[in-house]
Motif scaffolding. Structure first.
Motif, short mmCIF file in Angstrom:
data_model
loop_
_atom_site.label_atom_id
_atom_site.label_comp_id
_atom_site.label_asym_id
_atom_site.label_seq_id
_atom_site.Cartn_x
_atom_site.Cartn_y
_atom_site.Cartn_z
N LEU A 169 4.17 9.39 -7.71
CA LEU A 169 4.22 8.62 -8.76
C LEU A 169 3.30 9.02 -9.77
O LEU A 169 3.71 9.03 -10.98
CB LEU A 169 3.64 7.03 -8.37
CG LEU A 169 3.77 6.12 -9.48
CD1 LEU A 169 5.34 5.77 -10.04
CD2 LEU A 169 3.50 4.80 -8.65
N ALA A 170 2.18 9.65 -9.38
CA ALA A 170 1.15 9.93 -10.52
C ALA A 170 1.84 11.06 -11.43
O ALA A 170 1.50 11.09 -12.35
CB ALA A 170 -0.04 10.39 -9.85
N LEU A 171 2.18 12.09 -10.36
CA LEU A 171 3.01 13.19 -11.31
C LEU A 171 3.97 12.78 -12.08
O LEU A 171 4.22 13.29 -13.12
CB LEU A 171 3.54 14.35 -10.10
CG LEU A 171 4.12 15.42 -10.88
CD1 LEU A 171 3.15 16.30 -11.40
CD2 LEU A 171 4.76 16.28 -9.40
N LYS A 174 -8.64 6.43 -4.24
CA LYS A 174 -8.98 7.84 -3.47
C LYS A 174 -7.64 8.54 -3.46
O LYS A 174 -7.82 9.81 -2.88
CB LYS A 174 -9.65 7.42 -2.17
CG LYS A 174 -8.91 6.49 -1.61
CD LYS A 174 -9.67 6.39 0.00
CE LYS A 174 -8.89 5.51 0.92
NZ LYS A 174 -8.61 4.11 0.54
N LYS A 175 -6.57 7.95 -3.43
CA LYS A 175 -5.24 8.47 -3.22
C LYS A 175 -4.68 9.50 -4.28
O LYS A 175 -3.75 10.07 -4.35
CB LYS A 175 -4.04 7.62 -2.63
CG LYS A 175 -4.47 6.91 -1.38
CD LYS A 175 -3.46 5.85 -1.04
CE LYS A 175 -3.89 4.98 0.10
NZ LYS A 175 -2.90 4.09 0.50
N LEU A 176 -5.26 9.11 -5.64
CA LEU A 176 -4.79 9.84 -6.84
C LEU A 176 -5.14 11.21 -6.79
O LEU A 176 -6.35 11.76 -6.35
CB LEU A 176 -5.80 9.33 -7.87
CG LEU A 176 -5.39 7.83 -8.39
CD1 LEU A 176 -6.35 7.27 -9.48
CD2 LEU A 176 -3.83 7.79 -8.74
N PRO A 177 -4.25 11.98 -7.47
CA PRO A 177 -4.62 13.56 -7.22
C PRO A 177 -5.86 13.86 -8.06
O PRO A 177 -6.38 13.24 -8.87
CB PRO A 177 -3.25 14.00 -8.39
CG PRO A 177 -2.35 13.06 -8.02
CD PRO A 177 -3.00 11.88 -7.82
N GLU A 222 0.82 -1.18 -0.12
CA GLU A 222 0.08 0.24 0.10
C GLU A 222 0.84 1.37 -0.05
O GLU A 222 1.61 1.58 0.83
CB GLU A 222 -1.02 0.02 1.25
CG GLU A 222 -1.87 -1.26 1.15
CD GLU A 222 -2.89 -1.01 2.41
OE1 GLU A 222 -2.91 0.00 3.14
OE2 GLU A 222 -3.80 -2.02 2.52
N LEU A 223 0.74 2.16 -0.99
CA LEU A 223 1.47 3.54 -0.96
C LEU A 223 0.48 4.53 -0.21
O LEU A 223 -0.61 4.48 0.01
CB LEU A 223 1.53 3.91 -2.45
CG LEU A 223 2.86 3.33 -3.38
CD1 LEU A 223 2.56 1.79 -3.73
CD2 LEU A 223 2.99 4.04 -4.82
N GLY A 224 1.46 5.26 0.48
CA GLY A 224 1.14 6.33 1.04
C GLY A 224 0.36 7.42 0.13
O GLY A 224 0.55 7.22 -1.08
N ASP A 225 -0.34 8.51 0.64
CA ASP A 225 -1.00 9.50 -0.16
C ASP A 225 0.24 10.43 -0.96
O ASP A 225 -0.03 10.35 -2.23
CB ASP A 225 -1.78 10.44 0.71
CG ASP A 225 -2.90 9.89 1.52
OD1 ASP A 225 -3.24 8.63 0.82
OD2 ASP A 225 -3.52 10.50 2.26
#
Length: 349
Positions: A293-295, A314-317, A284-287
């Protein structure tokens, strides 16, 4: 069926840890066994697993036993509580399964079990059966765990400039498995990992999902301690040597795959232009990690295929999906090997 029972020389029972990344290698190994001929293979999976999985195992028989969670694992139970109950209930129900096979005139001769379930060996030895521990990770990883279990490498390890272990080159702390290098984050999990060695000296074979040329030095070191056999890489034969005819997929999925839609999208991309990101079914990745990673994917020069579980979305930007529609694809699970992409797969399985 009766004719088949009389024809085979050995009946092998395989007992995987009920996680996709543990089931897949053991299932591929069983296909290799079958390809040798005159061997019958039965895969023993938990009752709760059968209720959710899609199965296409061909000639491999599937039998069930209970882990004490036939209706699914309770969220309030910790990993330690789960493994303790699994051992207690699983020992009893696996014993019943072996007795049933014998009563049907199809007795088990050998039990191959996931190393995370060492109690299976104790059950096998009650029937004087051959027992083989199946290690899903590399020899190097198990070398490190063994040194921790023996007290040669003590945790926590933070602050050490160099880690020196027999059979391995010098390592930095960041080279170690996260259960060791970041022990303080989940200290309750390390005893479970180290439990793989609790009765290892009683096993008849250690089967490791690796191959000699990849880890020659550490394989030689381990072979001085135990009867080691490297039998990897355990991936579908189509992606390796094609010795097992028609073997293009694992055949057992815990989640409903979405391969068709992803493959259609991939087929429209140039070879080597897609980054594949997957952190497995446990990690599980933190927020902040998720956002970073998304950026990075958004600002990269590559298309991307990112496996994001629904619980992690829900953690995605904000607006990430909309802003990357032309560049990437998110999917909840992808259970397929892909040749024409860059595959960057990290984390726990």
């Amino acid at each position: 069926m009766e004719k088949e029972k009389r024809a085979h020389h050995a009946h092998v029972l395989l007992v995987p840890h009920p996680r996709q990344g543990h089931i897949n290698p053991l299932l591929q190994f069983s296909k290799r066994l079958l390809s040798k001929g005159r061997i019958r293979v039965t895969l023993a999976v938990t009752v709760s697993l059968v209720k959710t999985m899609e199965v296409q195992t061909g000639p491999i028989s599937v039998e069930t036993f209970s882990d004490g969670y036939d209706n699914g694992r309770r969220k309030e139970d910790s990993p330690v509580e789960y493994f303790e109950r699994f051992k207690m209930v699983g020992s009893q129900t696996l014993t019943e399964l072996i007795k049933k096979q014998e009563s049907l005139g199809d007795p088990i001769n050998c039990v191959v079990y996931d190393s995370f379930l060492p109690w299976v060996l104790d059950v096998a030895k009650q029937f004087n059966l051959i027992g083989a521990s199946f290690f899903t990770q590399s020899c190097a990883v198990y070398n490190i765990y063994y040194h921790v279990q023996q007290g040669i490498l003590t945790v926590p390890v933070a602050g050490r400039p160099v880690i020196s272990l027999s059979g391995l080159p010098s390592l930095a702390v960041t080279d170690l498995p996260s259960f060791v290098s970041e022990y303080e984050l989940r200290p309750e999990l390390l005893p479970i990992v180290l439990g793989q060695f609790s009765n290892i000296d009683k096993t008849d074979w250690l089967l490791i999902n690796s191959f000699d040329k990849l880890e020659q030095e550490v394989v030689n070191w381990m072979a001085k301690l135990w009867p080691v056999k490297t039998i990897g890489p355990t991936v579908p034969s189509f992606y390796l040597d094609e010795r097992v005819e028609g073997d293009k997929a694992y055949g057992l999925n815990l989640f409903k795959p979405v391969a068709d839609a992803c493959m259609n999208w991939l087929n429209m991309r140039e070879t080597g232009s897609v980054v594949y990101v997957s952190y497995g079914s446990i990690a599980e990745l933190g927020d902040e990690q998720m956002k970073e990673l998304a950026l990075s994917l958004k600002e990269s020069n590559n298309h991307f295929l990112w496996v994001v579980r629904q619980s992690e979305e829900k953690k995605l930007p904000t607006n990430f999906v909309e802003e990357t529609l032309e560049k990437g694809v998110l999917c909840p699970v992808l259970l397929v090997y892909i040749k024409p992409v860059i595959k960057l797969e990290c984390g726990l399985t």
